[in-house]
Design a protein around this motif. Structure first.
Motif, PDB file in Angstrom:
ATOM      1  N   GLN A  10       0.825  -1.202   0.000  1.00 51.61           N
ATOM      2  CA  GLN A  10       0.000   0.000   0.000  1.00 51.61           C
ATOM      3  C   GLN A  10       0.860   1.254   0.000  1.00 51.61           C
ATOM      4  N   PHE A  14       1.134   4.076  -2.988  1.00 55.59           N
ATOM      5  CA  PHE A  14       0.992   5.499  -2.675  1.00 55.59           C
ATOM      6  C   PHE A  14       2.179   6.301  -3.218  1.00 55.59           C
ATOM      7  N   CYS A  60      -6.029   5.911  -1.209  1.00 53.03           N
ATOM      8  CA  CYS A  60      -5.046   4.993  -0.625  1.00 53.03           C
ATOM      9  C   CYS A  60      -5.299   4.837   0.878  1.00 53.03           C
TER      10      CYS A  60
END
Length: 123
Positions: A10, A14, A60
């Motif tokens: 993640q 991002f 996100c």
């Protein structure tokens, strides 16, 4: 709402989106115009790309959850919108506009709305 720590994937997603955003910003005006013209000059691709990138950045999960996450996402979006527009002063053929900041922030709100609709933790 429970808060879980963002995974390395993640965070990588991002950061990759931020790199894409700045790669587009640092593109000289002539190159940007040439790319837009080749990709169907009927649509404002640069504005659509910014809107989409800001929506993806806002959606996100790195911000956490709840109201603090929304505030963090909007604050970062506002900062990025202003910084990206200011950087255009230094790029040949590019010009900053307040309208573009609003497009970026609208993308952010769309990304937050999409996250709220599709992330069960935000229902």
């Amino acid at each position: 709402m429970t808060s879980t720590r963002p995974s390395p994937v993640q965070w990588a997603t991002f950061v990759s989106l931020l790199v894409l955003l700045f790669a587009g910003i640092l593109m000289p005006g002539a190159l940007k115009s040439d790319i837009e013209h080749r990709m169907w000059h009927v649509l404002p691709w640069a504005h659509l790309a910014h809107f989409t990138l800001f929506a993806l950045i806002a959606s996100c999960p790195v911000y956490g959850s709840g109201r603090p996450a929304v505030v963090r996402a909007i604050a970062l979006a506002a900062l990025l919108a202003v910084v990206t527009e200011l950087l255009q002063n230094f790029i040949p053929g590019r010009h900053p506009t307040i309208r573009d900041c609003f497009i970026d922030l609208t993308g952010t709100l769309a990304g937050l709305a999409a996250r709220r609709m599709f992330d069960p933790r935000y229902r």
